[in-house]
Design an enzyme around this catalytic site. Structure first.
Site, PDB file in Angstrom:
ATOM      1  N   GLY A   1     -42.050  52.697  27.480  1.00 30.51           N
ATOM      2  CA  GLY A   1     -41.923  54.081  27.008  1.00 30.51           C
ATOM      3  C   GLY A   1     -42.531  54.957  28.078  1.00 30.51           C
ATOM      4  O   GLY A   1     -43.746  54.973  28.254  1.00 30.51           O
ATOM      5  N   HIS A   2     -41.700  55.619  28.851  1.00 38.86           N
ATOM      6  CA  HIS A   2     -42.170  56.427  29.978  1.00 38.86           C
ATOM      7  C   HIS A   2     -41.946  57.899  29.669  1.00 38.86           C
ATOM      8  O   HIS A   2     -40.829  58.313  29.370  1.00 38.86           O
ATOM      9  CB  HIS A   2     -41.428  56.030  31.268  1.00 38.86           C
ATOM     10  CG  HIS A   2     -41.730  54.625  31.706  1.00 38.86           C
ATOM     11  ND1 HIS A   2     -41.243  54.066  32.855  1.00 38.86           N
ATOM     12  CD2 HIS A   2     -42.502  53.655  31.137  1.00 38.86           C
ATOM     13  CE1 HIS A   2     -41.698  52.832  32.978  1.00 38.86           C
ATOM     14  NE2 HIS A   2     -42.457  52.556  31.942  1.00 38.86           N
TER      15      HIS A   2
ATOM     16  N   GLN B   1     -44.177  48.227  32.172  1.00 37.46           N
ATOM     17  CA  GLN B   1     -45.384  47.480  31.797  1.00 37.46           C
ATOM     18  C   GLN B   1     -46.374  47.563  32.964  1.00 37.46           C
ATOM     19  O   GLN B   1     -46.375  48.558  33.651  1.00 37.46           O
ATOM     20  CB  GLN B   1     -45.055  46.020  31.418  1.00 37.46           C
ATOM     21  CG  GLN B   1     -44.300  45.889  30.111  1.00 37.46           C
ATOM     22  CD  GLN B   1     -42.819  46.231  30.239  1.00 37.46           C
ATOM     23  OE1 GLN B   1     -42.124  45.661  31.049  1.00 37.46           O
ATOM     24  NE2 GLN B   1     -42.346  47.138  29.432  1.00 37.46           N
TER      25      GLN B   1
ATOM     26  N   GLY C   1     -45.518  53.960  18.495  1.00 35.25           N
ATOM     27  CA  GLY C   1     -46.415  54.869  17.780  1.00 35.25           C
ATOM     28  C   GLY C   1     -47.773  54.269  17.465  1.00 35.25           C
ATOM     29  O   GLY C   1     -48.614  54.904  16.824  1.00 35.25           O
TER      30      GLY C   1
ATOM     31  N   LYS D   1     -46.738  56.163  34.458  1.00 37.02           N
ATOM     32  CA  LYS D   1     -45.736  55.854  35.499  1.00 37.02           C
ATOM     33  C   LYS D   1     -44.572  56.844  35.461  1.00 37.02           C
ATOM     34  O   LYS D   1     -44.096  57.305  36.497  1.00 37.02           O
ATOM     35  CB  LYS D   1     -45.216  54.412  35.317  1.00 37.02           C
ATOM     36  CG  LYS D   1     -46.295  53.353  35.465  1.00 37.02           C
ATOM     37  CD  LYS D   1     -45.777  51.966  35.192  1.00 37.02           C
ATOM     38  CE  LYS D   1     -45.428  51.681  33.746  1.00 37.02           C
ATOM     39  NZ  LYS D   1     -46.584  51.670  32.821  1.00 37.02           N
TER      40      LYS D   1
ATOM     41  N   ASP E   1     -48.700  52.055  30.255  1.00 37.41           N
ATOM     42  CA  ASP E   1     -48.910  53.441  29.819  1.00 37.41           C
ATOM     43  C   ASP E   1     -49.857  54.224  30.720  1.00 37.41           C
ATOM     44  O   ASP E   1     -50.565  55.123  30.272  1.00 37.41           O
ATOM     45  CB  ASP E   1     -49.428  53.479  28.361  1.00 37.41           C
ATOM     46  CG  ASP E   1     -48.498  52.744  27.430  1.00 37.41           C
ATOM     47  OD1 ASP E   1     -47.276  52.780  27.667  1.00 37.41           O
ATOM     48  OD2 ASP E   1     -48.993  52.126  26.464  1.00 37.41           O
TER      49      ASP E   1
ATOM     50  N   ARG F   1     -53.500  53.185  20.679  1.00 40.80           N
ATOM     51  CA  ARG F   1     -53.898  52.339  21.804  1.00 40.80           C
ATOM     52  C   ARG F   1     -55.404  52.105  21.767  1.00 40.80           C
ATOM     53  O   ARG F   1     -56.168  52.997  21.409  1.00 40.80           O
ATOM     54  CB  ARG F   1     -53.527  53.000  23.129  1.00 40.80           C
ATOM     55  CG  ARG F   1     -52.023  53.162  23.324  1.00 40.80           C
ATOM     56  CD  ARG F   1     -51.722  53.932  24.611  1.00 40.80           C
ATOM     57  NE  ARG F   1     -50.296  54.185  24.776  1.00 40.80           N
ATOM     58  CZ  ARG F   1     -49.802  55.301  25.328  1.00 40.80           C
ATOM     59  NH1 ARG F   1     -50.605  56.250  25.751  1.00 40.80           N
ATOM     60  NH2 ARG F   1     -48.496  55.451  25.453  1.00 40.80           N
TER      61      ARG F   1
HETATM   62  P1  GDP Z   1     -46.008  55.113  31.222  1.00 39.39           P
HETATM   63  O1  GDP Z   1     -45.540  54.088  30.260  1.00 39.39           O
HETATM   64  O2  GDP Z   1     -46.847  54.517  32.307  1.00 39.39           O
HETATM   65  O3  GDP Z   1     -44.915  55.970  31.784  1.00 39.39           O
HETATM   66  O4  GDP Z   1     -46.988  56.083  30.410  1.00 39.39           O
HETATM   67  P2  GDP Z   1     -46.711  56.687  28.926  1.00 39.39           P
HETATM   68  O5  GDP Z   1     -45.720  57.765  29.042  1.00 39.39           O
HETATM   69  O6  GDP Z   1     -46.455  55.598  27.963  1.00 39.39           O
HETATM   70  O7  GDP Z   1     -48.144  57.234  28.562  1.00 39.39           O
HETATM   71  C1  GDP Z   1     -48.798  58.190  29.342  1.00 39.39           C
HETATM   72  C2  GDP Z   1     -49.100  59.406  28.461  1.00 39.39           C
HETATM   73  O8  GDP Z   1     -50.039  60.230  29.120  1.00 39.39           O
HETATM   74  C3  GDP Z   1     -47.890  60.289  28.224  1.00 39.39           C
HETATM   75  O9  GDP Z   1     -48.029  60.906  26.978  1.00 39.39           O
HETATM   76  C4  GDP Z   1     -47.976  61.306  29.340  1.00 39.39           C
HETATM   77  O10 GDP Z   1     -47.345  62.539  29.023  1.00 39.39           O
HETATM   78  C5  GDP Z   1     -49.484  61.498  29.426  1.00 39.39           C
HETATM   79  N1  GDP Z   1     -49.986  61.816  30.774  1.00 39.39           N
HETATM   80  C6  GDP Z   1     -49.535  61.427  31.980  1.00 39.39           C
HETATM   81  N2  GDP Z   1     -50.335  61.868  32.954  1.00 39.39           N
HETATM   82  C7  GDP Z   1     -51.318  62.570  32.358  1.00 39.39           C
HETATM   83  C8  GDP Z   1     -52.486  63.262  32.839  1.00 39.39           C
HETATM   84  O11 GDP Z   1     -52.777  63.292  34.025  1.00 39.39           O
HETATM   85  N3  GDP Z   1     -53.278  63.854  31.906  1.00 39.39           N
HETATM   86  C9  GDP Z   1     -52.996  63.801  30.564  1.00 39.39           C
HETATM   87  N4  GDP Z   1     -53.839  64.408  29.736  1.00 39.39           N
HETATM   88  N5  GDP Z   1     -51.926  63.164  30.084  1.00 39.39           N
HETATM   89  C10 GDP Z   1     -51.112  62.547  30.970  1.00 39.39           C
HETATM   90  P1  IMO Z   2     -44.818  50.816  29.641  1.00 41.45           P
HETATM   91  O1  IMO Z   2     -43.719  50.564  30.655  1.00 41.45           O
HETATM   92  C1  IMO Z   2     -47.935  49.163  27.106  1.00 41.45           C
HETATM   93  C2  IMO Z   2     -47.232  45.179  25.439  1.00 41.45           C
HETATM   94  C3  IMO Z   2     -47.040  45.054  23.945  1.00 41.45           C
HETATM   95  C4  IMO Z   2     -47.550  43.646  23.717  1.00 41.45           C
HETATM   96  C5  IMO Z   2     -47.098  42.905  24.970  1.00 41.45           C
HETATM   97  C6  IMO Z   2     -45.784  42.160  24.798  1.00 41.45           C
HETATM   98  O2  IMO Z   2     -44.578  51.971  28.756  1.00 41.45           O
HETATM   99  O3  IMO Z   2     -46.148  50.839  30.314  1.00 41.45           O
HETATM  100  P2  IMO Z   2     -43.219  42.809  24.483  1.00 41.45           P
HETATM  101  O4  IMO Z   2     -42.551  43.811  23.619  1.00 41.45           O
HETATM  102  O5  IMO Z   2     -42.981  43.003  25.939  1.00 41.45           O
HETATM  103  O6  IMO Z   2     -42.947  41.409  24.054  1.00 41.45           O
HETATM  104  O7  IMO Z   2     -44.801  43.026  24.231  1.00 41.45           O
HETATM  105  O8  IMO Z   2     -46.953  43.898  25.968  1.00 41.45           O
HETATM  106  N1  IMO Z   2     -46.314  46.131  26.111  1.00 41.45           N
HETATM  107  C7  IMO Z   2     -46.688  47.315  26.581  1.00 41.45           C
HETATM  108  N2  IMO Z   2     -47.868  47.965  26.511  1.00 41.45           N
HETATM  109  N3  IMO Z   2     -46.914  49.718  27.785  1.00 41.45           N
HETATM  110  C8  IMO Z   2     -45.730  49.079  27.901  1.00 41.45           C
HETATM  111  O9  IMO Z   2     -44.736  49.538  28.679  1.00 41.45           O
HETATM  112  C9  IMO Z   2     -45.565  47.840  27.237  1.00 41.45           C
HETATM  113  N4  IMO Z   2     -44.537  46.973  27.114  1.00 41.45           N
HETATM  114  C10 IMO Z   2     -45.018  45.927  26.427  1.00 41.45           C
HETATM  115  O10 IMO Z   2     -47.776  46.018  23.249  1.00 41.45           O
HETATM  116  O11 IMO Z   2     -48.954  43.655  23.715  1.00 41.45           O
HETATM  117 MG    MG Z   3     -45.544  53.721  28.202  1.00 44.46          MG
END
Ligand code: GDP
Ligand code: IMO
Ligand code: MG
Length: 434
Positions: free
Chosen positions: A43-44, A233, A311, A19, A16, A314
């Site tokens: 979840g991107h 991840q 949901g 990416k 998270d 974190r």
């Molecule tokens: P990913 O899994 O690495 O793609 O990241 P996620 O989408 O799960 O979580 C990143 C969250 O931070 C998302 O809600 C993005 O919209 C938000 N986000 C990304 N870059 C920034 C930033 O520079 N500032 C803020 N405030 N939010 C950001």
């Molecule tokens: P993105 O790509 C954050 C965590 C889960 C759990 C562990 C194993 O959005 O960064 P799994 O479902 O793979 O068996 O879960 O890894 N986890 C993540 N945490 N971002 C993710 O993906 C994750 N994918 C799995 O919360 O601790």
């Molecule tokens: Mg994510």
């Protein structure tokens, strides 16, 4: 002879990092965006033009209609979740069917994989991993055990035979753990009901462009196309180098790109590592810099730190440079992408963990067990910048105290921060490569 390179973008922390945003931002410079690992546990998030998109299995270049997107062999595909993503993109005016290719060697997540995930977690009690319960662990287990089902198998005559034998295996395992199938639901549905939807989705999946993507990618490399590999991840969740056993079940690191897409190590170019300006983790497992005070709450609230896939709230903490340096080493990171620094805009002070203290001795490496009660972070404190940075576009215009913080990260890792993200929006990004 020039070798065309495949650049990589991956996570350096516990996921998270942002990416999705960076891949979407960088997509303009690439012809192909390819996912190499993970599945619907990811979840991107992408945000642009006032719209927000959450992607799970589909690569984050999908909103650029002129770019090819590839779901590589290292990815797991769950047909129902995949089609929900397609429908969501179509409802927003995109046509993902036109620029998406799926590997015939990518493995399928079966309905019973999801039941197995739930059963495994329940049987672990308070030692549970905190899985996203999307069936990731059981599906990769079947892949390695050579009992998995690949997307290419759905076109084979013996598909139902294979499906039924794998399903029987799972049902027996669930029983052996002391549970009944009825003990668990999949997306609030009983197995038979979910299975019907799954088979219907499978018929839809068959209509997509499914092929041996390793040939497609290597031909593209030879034809001078620019490719960006997108990780899911992150390094501290990697099956080998993460905080085992609190990890995911795939290779999330740069080495995983070669096996997850079918390309040679000699093709790898730049390695972009994303890190938040602080740390988060969702699910169980060690987190040395975790905060349990109002600072942690503030990071959570200001960063909207709630999981995109589940949901869940974190966990939050200060940036851990010991873990970051380790992740840079394992991946060979060439450029750091510093995300969400704006979240700390109104912090009086910020901290960086530069070392750990283990049994009273200061160390700057990741110990075999990160879970030790005697492991604690050693911090250096920095003055906050107390400025809203979200509309700043040039590095030079950033507040002095923020530049000091960024410089400290560069000095400790020895790697340049090439991108600074100052809001969720695609445009609110400072790119220093040019
Ligand atoms: P990913 O899994 O690495 O793609 O990241 P996620 O989408 O799960 O979580 C990143 C969250 O931070 C998302 O809600 C993005 O919209 C938000 N986000 C990304 N870059 C920034 C930033 O520079 N500032 C803020 N405030 N939010 C950001
Ligand atoms: P993105 O790509 C954050 C965590 C889960 C759990 C562990 C194993 O959005 O960064 P799994 O479902 O793979 O068996 O879960 O890894 N986890 C993540 N945490 N971002 C993710 O993906 C994750 N994918 C799995 O919360 O601790
Ligand atoms: Mg994510």
């Amino acid at each position: 002879m020039t070798i065309n390179k495949v650049d990589i973008l991956l996570g350096l922390q516990w996921g998270d990092e942002g990416k999705g945003k960076v891949v979407d931002f960088l997509s303009r410079d690439y012809d192909i965006i390819a996912r190499f690992n993970g599945g619907p546990n990811a979840g991107h998030t992408l945000e642009f033009n006032g719209m927000k998109h959450a992607l799970h299995i589909i690569p984050s270049g999908i909103c650029h209609q002129d770019k090819e997107n590839i779901i590589g062999n290292g990815v797991l595909v769950e047909p129902c979740i995949f089609l929900e993503e397609i429908a969501s993109l179509e409802s927003k005016g995109f046509s993902p069917k036109n620029n998406l290719i799926i590997s015939n060697k990518a493995h399928l997540i079966l309905p019973t994989h999801r039941l197995m995930d739930a059963a495994n977690e329940k049987s672990k009690g308070d030692k549970k991993i905190g899985s996203t319960l999307k069936g990731i662990g059981p599906a990769y287990t079947d892949k390695v055990a050579r009992t998995g089902i690949r997307i290419g198998d759905i076109f084979e005559k013996d598909f139902f035979e294979k499906y039924n034998s794998t399903k029987t295996l799972h049902l027996n395992q669930i029983k052996a753990l002391g549970f009944k199938v009825e003990d668990f639901k999949i997306a609030d549905k009983a197995l038979e009901d979910y299975e019907k939807e799954w088979f219907k989705s499978l018929e839809e999946l068959k209509k997509f462009n499914i092929q041996n993507t390793e040939y497609y990618i290597n031909n593209a490399i030879n034809n001078g196309k620019k490719i960006l590999a997108e990780g899911a991840q992150a390094t501290m969740l990697d099956i080998d180098f993460g905080s085992y056993p609190f990890v995911t079940s795939s290779s999330t690191i740069s080495a995983g790109v070669c096996s997850g897409l079918g390309i040679a190590p000699t093709c790898i170019g730049r390695i972009y590592g994303t890190t938040k300006a602080y740390c988060t983790r969702v699910g169980s497992g060690p987190f040395p810099t975790e905060l349990f005070d109002e600072m942690g709450e503030k990071l959570c609230e200001q960063g909207h730190e709630y999981g995109v896939t589940t949901g869940r709230k974190r966990r939050t903490g200060w940036l851990d440079l010991v873990a970051l340096k380790y992740a840079c080493m394992i991946n060979g990171v060439t450029d750091l992408m510093l995300m969400k620094i704006d979240v700390m805009d109104n912090f009086e002070t910020v901290k960086l963990c530069e070392k750990y203290s283990l049994d009273g001795t200061q160390i700057d490496y990741i110990p075999y067990s990160m879970s030790s009660a005697n492991l604690s972070p050693v911090y250096t404190e920095y003055d906050g910048w107390l400025t809203n940075v979200s509309k700043i576009r040039e590095f030079e215009d950033l507040p002095k105290n923020m530049k000091t913080y960024i410089k400290a990260i560069e000095d400790k890792t020895g790697i340049r921060v090439s991108l600074i993200s100052v809001s969720p929006d695609r445009e609110d990004t400072i790119f220093r490569n040019k």
